[in-house]
Design a protein around this motif. Sequence first.
Motif, PDB file in Angstrom:
ATOM      1  N   THR A   1     -22.064  15.786  -0.404  1.00 12.93           N
ATOM      2  CA  THR A   1     -23.056  15.190   0.497  1.00 12.93           C
ATOM      3  C   THR A   1     -23.061  13.678   0.329  1.00 12.93           C
ATOM      4  O   THR A   1     -23.478  13.155  -0.714  1.00 12.93           O
ATOM      5  CB  THR A   1     -24.458  15.752   0.205  1.00 12.93           C
ATOM      6  N   CYS A   2     -22.607  12.976   1.341  1.00 13.81           N
ATOM      7  CA  CYS A   2     -22.557  11.514   1.288  1.00 13.81           C
ATOM      8  C   CYS A   2     -23.929  10.913   1.575  1.00 13.81           C
ATOM      9  O   CYS A   2     -24.703  11.460   2.372  1.00 13.81           O
ATOM     10  CB  CYS A   2     -21.530  10.986   2.293  1.00 13.81           C
ATOM     11  N   LEU A   3     -24.224   9.781   0.943  1.00  9.45           N
ATOM     12  CA  LEU A   3     -25.517   9.126   1.111  1.00  9.45           C
ATOM     13  C   LEU A   3     -25.459   7.911   2.025  1.00  9.45           C
ATOM     14  O   LEU A   3     -26.487   7.465   2.524  1.00  9.45           O
ATOM     15  CB  LEU A   3     -26.057   8.682  -0.260  1.00  9.45           C
ATOM     16  N   SER A   4     -24.288   7.361   2.211  1.00  3.28           N
ATOM     17  CA  SER A   4     -24.177   6.124   2.990  1.00  3.28           C
ATOM     18  C   SER A   4     -24.475   6.368   4.464  1.00  3.28           C
ATOM     19  O   SER A   4     -24.171   7.417   5.016  1.00  3.28           O
ATOM     20  CB  SER A   4     -22.776   5.527   2.846  1.00  3.28           C
TER      21      SER A   4
ATOM     22  N   LEU B   1     -14.192  10.727  -1.000  1.00  5.43           N
ATOM     23  CA  LEU B   1     -13.214  10.708  -2.084  1.00  5.43           C
ATOM     24  C   LEU B   1     -13.913  10.524  -3.425  1.00  5.43           C
ATOM     25  O   LEU B   1     -13.602  11.228  -4.401  1.00  5.43           O
ATOM     26  CB  LEU B   1     -12.208   9.578  -1.864  1.00  5.43           C
ATOM     27  N   PHE B   2     -14.848   9.599  -3.494  1.00  3.81           N
ATOM     28  CA  PHE B   2     -15.554   9.306  -4.733  1.00  3.81           C
ATOM     29  C   PHE B   2     -16.286  10.551  -5.246  1.00  3.81           C
ATOM     30  O   PHE B   2     -16.216  10.878  -6.441  1.00  3.81           O
ATOM     31  CB  PHE B   2     -16.543   8.157  -4.500  1.00  3.81           C
ATOM     32  N   ILE B   3     -16.978  11.230  -4.352  1.00  6.39           N
ATOM     33  CA  ILE B   3     -17.717  12.436  -4.749  1.00  6.39           C
ATOM     34  C   ILE B   3     -16.762  13.543  -5.169  1.00  6.39           C
ATOM     35  O   ILE B   3     -16.959  14.210  -6.199  1.00  6.39           O
ATOM     36  CB  ILE B   3     -18.615  12.914  -3.590  1.00  6.39           C
ATOM     37  N   THR B   4     -15.698  13.743  -4.394  1.00  4.42           N
ATOM     38  CA  THR B   4     -14.745  14.809  -4.692  1.00  4.42           C
ATOM     39  C   THR B   4     -14.108  14.629  -6.066  1.00  4.42           C
ATOM     40  O   THR B   4     -14.020  15.575  -6.861  1.00  4.42           O
ATOM     41  CB  THR B   4     -13.650  14.873  -3.611  1.00  4.42           C
TER      42      THR B   4
ATOM     43  N   GLU C   1     -16.186  17.120 -13.234  1.00  4.43           N
ATOM     44  CA  GLU C   1     -17.173  17.992 -13.866  1.00  4.43           C
ATOM     45  C   GLU C   1     -16.662  19.433 -14.001  1.00  4.43           C
ATOM     46  O   GLU C   1     -16.965  20.105 -14.991  1.00  4.43           O
ATOM     47  CB  GLU C   1     -18.490  17.957 -13.086  1.00  4.43           C
ATOM     48  N   LEU C   2     -15.878  19.898 -13.031  1.00  2.79           N
ATOM     49  CA  LEU C   2     -15.283  21.232 -13.153  1.00  2.79           C
ATOM     50  C   LEU C   2     -14.286  21.276 -14.308  1.00  2.79           C
ATOM     51  O   LEU C   2     -14.249  22.245 -15.083  1.00  2.79           O
ATOM     52  CB  LEU C   2     -14.606  21.633 -11.844  1.00  2.79           C
ATOM     53  N   TRP C   3     -13.468  20.231 -14.434  1.00  5.10           N
ATOM     54  CA  TRP C   3     -12.508  20.185 -15.544  1.00  5.10           C
ATOM     55  C   TRP C   3     -13.218  20.007 -16.880  1.00  5.10           C
ATOM     56  O   TRP C   3     -12.780  20.560 -17.901  1.00  5.10           O
ATOM     57  CB  TRP C   3     -11.483  19.080 -15.320  1.00  5.10           C
ATOM     58  N   PHE C   4     -14.329  19.245 -16.903  1.00  9.27           N
ATOM     59  CA  PHE C   4     -15.109  19.131 -18.134  1.00  9.27           C
ATOM     60  C   PHE C   4     -15.617  20.510 -18.562  1.00  9.27           C
ATOM     61  O   PHE C   4     -15.629  20.834 -19.756  1.00  9.27           O
ATOM     62  CB  PHE C   4     -16.308  18.193 -17.936  1.00  9.27           C
TER      63      PHE C   4
END
Length: 284
Positions: free
Chosen positions: A27-30, A39-42, A48-51
């Motif tokens: 969900t983009c905020l801009s 891209l930044f969110i993805t 976080e999934l890899w963490f």
Amino acid sequence: MSNNYGRNAPLSYNKYLRVSELIDLQTCLSSPAQHDELLFITVHQAYELWFKQILHEIDAAIALMKNDRPAEAALALRRVVEIEKLLIAQIHIVETMTPINFLGFRDELNPASGFQSMQFREIEFSSGLKDERILREFANDEFAHQRLQMRMNAPSLSEVYFSLLRERGFDAPSTEAARDPKERRGNESKRTRAIVEILTHPEKLYKEYHLTEALLEHDEYFSLWRSHHIKMVERMVGAKRGTGGSEGVGYLRTTLDKKFFPEIWEARTYLSTKHNDGCPFAKS
């Protein structure tokens, strides 16, 4: 019949991976929408999934070491290393953004910050970098604080590793800090000597050797991730303050010398080809 079909339809790829929910999470905020925000969110959701997977493997490695299974623990840690290599490469995808395009949505991120990544801190705690100051930073986030407190109280990779070495006959005191600084330094020296013994005799202590090297690689590639991340941030925003109010690149540089297993690194300093070929610790 149509209603029953929805409930009884065979498992599909999309259903198993819950793709419809997954692709609805970005969900983009801009406003107006900035092209590069997706891209930044993805990238960061993928982190976080890899963490999550890294923590899964660290927990497995800890359990395996507790059960005196160093070879299997090393395999779990090798997987962690391969994931970390991927995470380093993923940083450079972010660098395909232009700095001006990043600034187009960066202000929307305030006061959120990567410093607040709970799972990143869990990896640090579970590897051996437990920090009460970091824990206090999450005091207002009940969910994150509870998880980090659990990691703080649980044995780390470092603690369990030296416990395994003690069980295998090495003089390798616990990593828990002693009250007496002299005693603490003495314990650190003993741990380093135990690792020197392992590095000196890899052919006889191959299980301990491969586990030790896997721990070092985890430490190395996590540190390389920090280094690449700093350069990416500097490339995007220069010396600007972080969105969470930190010093930005200045703060990040202070993290570069952090090590999960300082004794494993230090042991290299004392290696020599002039050693006794005997090995009193060769446990099958």
